[in-house]
Scaffold this motif. Structure first.
Motif, short mmCIF file in Angstrom:
data_model
loop_
_atom_site.label_atom_id
_atom_site.label_comp_id
_atom_site.label_asym_id
_atom_site.label_seq_id
_atom_site.Cartn_x
_atom_site.Cartn_y
_atom_site.Cartn_z
N UNK A 144 -12.79 1.26 -9.53
CA UNK A 144 -11.99 2.55 -9.95
C UNK A 144 -10.48 2.46 -9.01
N UNK A 145 -10.41 3.34 -9.43
CA UNK A 145 -9.12 4.13 -9.27
C UNK A 145 -9.23 4.83 -8.37
N UNK A 146 -7.27 5.52 -7.01
CA UNK A 146 -7.69 6.37 -5.91
C UNK A 146 -6.39 6.76 -6.71
N UNK A 147 -6.45 8.06 -6.90
CA UNK A 147 -4.86 7.92 -7.19
C UNK A 147 -5.08 9.51 -6.43
N UNK A 148 -2.92 9.97 -6.45
CA UNK A 148 -3.02 11.18 -5.73
C UNK A 148 -1.34 11.27 -5.10
N UNK A 149 -0.83 11.76 -4.32
CA UNK A 149 -0.07 12.45 -3.36
C UNK A 149 -0.25 13.00 -2.28
N UNK A 150 1.52 12.15 -2.01
CA UNK A 150 1.68 13.90 -0.09
C UNK A 150 2.64 14.02 -0.52
N UNK A 151 2.82 15.28 -0.54
CA UNK A 151 4.11 16.24 -0.03
C UNK A 151 4.69 16.05 1.90
N UNK A 152 6.14 16.01 2.34
CA UNK A 152 6.70 15.85 2.94
C UNK A 152 8.39 17.15 2.76
N UNK B 144 -0.31 1.33 16.40
CA UNK B 144 0.43 0.81 15.32
C UNK B 144 -0.62 -0.21 14.84
N UNK B 145 -0.45 -0.62 13.49
CA UNK B 145 -1.95 -1.65 12.90
C UNK B 145 -0.88 -1.60 12.11
N UNK B 146 -1.41 -3.04 11.32
CA UNK B 146 -1.17 -4.13 10.81
C UNK B 146 -2.12 -3.93 9.36
N UNK B 147 -1.38 -2.88 8.41
CA UNK B 147 -2.09 -2.94 7.43
C UNK B 147 -2.83 -4.16 6.12
N UNK B 148 -3.45 -4.36 5.37
CA UNK B 148 -3.58 -5.24 4.40
C UNK B 148 -3.83 -4.23 3.47
N UNK B 149 -2.33 -4.25 2.57
CA UNK B 149 -2.59 -3.59 1.09
C UNK B 149 -3.21 -5.03 -0.44
N UNK B 150 -4.49 -4.74 -0.62
CA UNK B 150 -4.13 -5.48 -1.32
C UNK B 150 -4.57 -4.83 -3.44
N UNK B 151 -4.28 -6.02 -3.79
CA UNK B 151 -3.38 -4.81 -5.37
C UNK B 151 -5.44 -4.33 -5.97
N UNK B 152 -6.65 -5.53 -5.36
CA UNK B 152 -7.76 -4.62 -5.86
C UNK B 152 -8.87 -4.90 -4.23
N UNK C 223 -10.66 0.51 -5.80
CA UNK C 223 -11.94 -0.18 -5.13
C UNK C 223 -12.57 -0.63 -6.27
N UNK C 224 -13.40 -1.41 -5.70
CA UNK C 224 -14.58 -1.40 -6.61
C UNK C 224 -15.46 -1.99 -5.88
#
Length: 511
Positions: free
Chosen positions: A296-304, A232-240, A319-320
């Motif tokens: 820049x933007x990263x977009x996509x999806x994962x399917x389960x 497990x790892x704590x992930x900081x998910x910044x808006x940018x 990301x910048x």
């Protein structure tokens, strides 16, 4: 009675004791016999309910293993083995009860007042004062069940293993006079039939409860959690990924897990499908061209696939791309301070400059296989300086000062617990005293060398090592129920580190 050579006086006492027991059996209160019967009925009902719950839990684990073998197959295998051992031993105890009650007239099974004979079990297990083959087999089966269960559980389950060891112990028992008496003779010989039957039902109840405890832990994922928490790892998910000076930094912190058992059926990032063979340890590789300076933007999806339905999870991030900086990034991998006496992992780098073009210096700093290690000495602060060489040959330099702190005080532990501890004298006598740095980022394990054991109203006993000595155990026997005994002045060592005194531990005696 107790084995071994006995004096004529002791033989006479034993004979009188047998006569007294016989008189008690003859005059046993009908209400007492009835009470034993009611207790046995309630235990039997509880055992039936527990058996149904355990069976349902096993079926649930088997179903989970069938749909997700990588995650649940090992847990289901453990559950199957524990269930077989528990069911087999429960059936054996049931056969003993059936044999003992075979002499009861049909229709009188619940007439507990007539089940006052003591010779039924005595004749089944004993010849005089000696154990018959059936009695030896009874003890052998109990020990076999205990040992096989402990082996089946493998790593973990300290509480369950402790229960198995204490509740299925067939060693000799000390009576109130301090005499050693054989297990079956002490617990069963001379008791009314209904009392012995109730004791056997209680053993079955212990079997079902232990089985239920293991099933509960497996179903709740505790076994899997113990094996995989390091992933497990704590992930900081910044808006940018880049912010302007004076701008509020916004985002969220989430808990992520590296898990190669949870693999999406399809992954698409920026319009490109990711090759499933490239997904390792639950991590989806990301490799994009940076492009020109800007956001820049990263977009996509994962399917389960879940219950024959496709679940789509969106991928959205930014990301910048920024120009090469002229200042270094110097940070501690685990903290904003460094600790004296231990190696503190450090990351020292200039953004945009290769590591082989960066020179780093600081008192106590050394190069490691990855990054740097800082082992500070005397003083309250240490300064790390980094100098980078840009592609055009220009030099840029930066530095950062870190505070130096001593290691915190270790916390004293008894059986890996440090607060609200309650134990029986028997459990405390075999418990281990240890010390740990709680809520500390470094994996350090001090070794306890000695402590002072205190029982209210008794002299303190100095002890060397991690367990109660014979002298301390003798003092422990004088503790009363509800007494708070103390492990004080705990001393611990850690090679190369000055360990502060360990905090005391208090344990409440429950018997």
């Amino acid at each position: 009675m107790a084995g071994g050579k006995q004096s004529p006086r002791q033989k006479m006492i034993n004979l009188m004791y047998l006569v007294f027991i016989a008189m008690l059996a003859l005059n046993m209160s009908k209400e007492v016999l009835q009470a034993f019967g009611l207790i046995e009925e309630n235990l039997s009902t509880s055992n039936t309910a527990l058996a149904e719950v355990n069976s349902a839990a096993l079926a649930d684990l088997n179903q989970k293993a069938a749909t997700n073998a990588a995650q649940y197959e090992a847990a289901a295998a453990t559950a199957q083995q524990v269930s077989k051992l528990s069911n087999d031993y429960n059936d054996y105890l049931a056969s003993i009860k059936l044999k003992l009650t075979s002499t009861i007239e049909e229709g009188s099974e619940k007439d507990y007042q007539t089940q006052d004979k003591t010779d039924v079990l005595d004749n089944a297990f004993f010849v005089g004062d000696k154990l018959k083959l059936e009695g030896k087999e009874f003890k052998s089966n109990m020990n076999q069940y205990k040992n096989d269960m402990i082996a089946a559980l493998g790593e973990g389950y300290p509480g369950v293993k402790s229960d198995l060891t204490s509740k299925f112990d067939t060693s000799d028992v000390s009576d109130r006079e301090g005499l050693k008496r054989e297990y079956l003779e002490y617990n069963y010989k001379g008791y009314p039939l209904i009392a012995s039957k109730t004791k056997l039902t209680l053993l079955q109840n212990e079997v079902r409860n232990i089985q239920s405890d293991v099933m509960s832990q497996l179903l709740q994922g505790k076994l899997i959690q113990i094996a995989s928490m390091n992933n497990y790892k704590a992930i900081v998910n910044l808006d940018k990924s880049a912010f302007f000076s004076g701008e509020a930094v916004t985002g969220s912190v989430v808990l992520g897990r590296y898990d190669d058992t949870t693999v999406p059926s399809k992954v698409v990032i920026n319009g490109q499908e990711v090759n499933k063979a490239d997904i390792k340890n639950g991590q989806i590789p990301l490799k994009l061209g940076s492009g020109s300076v800007g956001e820049k933007e990263i977009t996509g999806y994962m399917e389960f696939i879940e219950n024959d339905k496709i679940i789509k999870i969106p991928i959205e991030s930014q990301y910048a791309v920024i120009p090469k900086p002229n200042s270094a990034t110097i940070s501690a991998d685990k903290m904003n301070v460094v600790y004296r006496g231990v190696e503190n992992p450090m990351t020292v780098a200039f953004a945009g400059i290769p590591d082989n073009k960066v020179n780093v210096s600081g008192a106590g700093l050394s190069k490691a296989s990855t990054g740097y290690m800082m082992k500070p000495g005397a003083g309250k602060t240490v300064t790390i300086t980094a100098t980078g060489t840009l592609p055009n040959g220009d030099k840029v330099s930066d530095f950062k000062e870190f505070r130096i702190k001593n290691l915190p005080r270790p916390t004293g532990m008894v059986s890996k617990a440090y607060e609200n501890i309650a134990k029986t004298r028997a459990n405390l006598a075999i418990s281990t005293v240890s010390a740990e740095f709680l809520d500390f980022d470094f994996d350090l394990t001090p070794r306890v060398t000695s402590f002072l054991f205190k029982v209210p109203g008794q002299p303190s006993v100095p002890v060397s090592g991690t367990k109660l000595s014979a002298s301390a155990t003798n003092v422990l026997r004088k503790a009363r129920k509800g007494d708070l005994v103390q492990f004080a002045q705990i001393k611990a060592v850690l090679p190369g580190v000055n360990v502060q005194s360990v905090s005391d531990v208090t344990v409440e005696i429950t018997d």
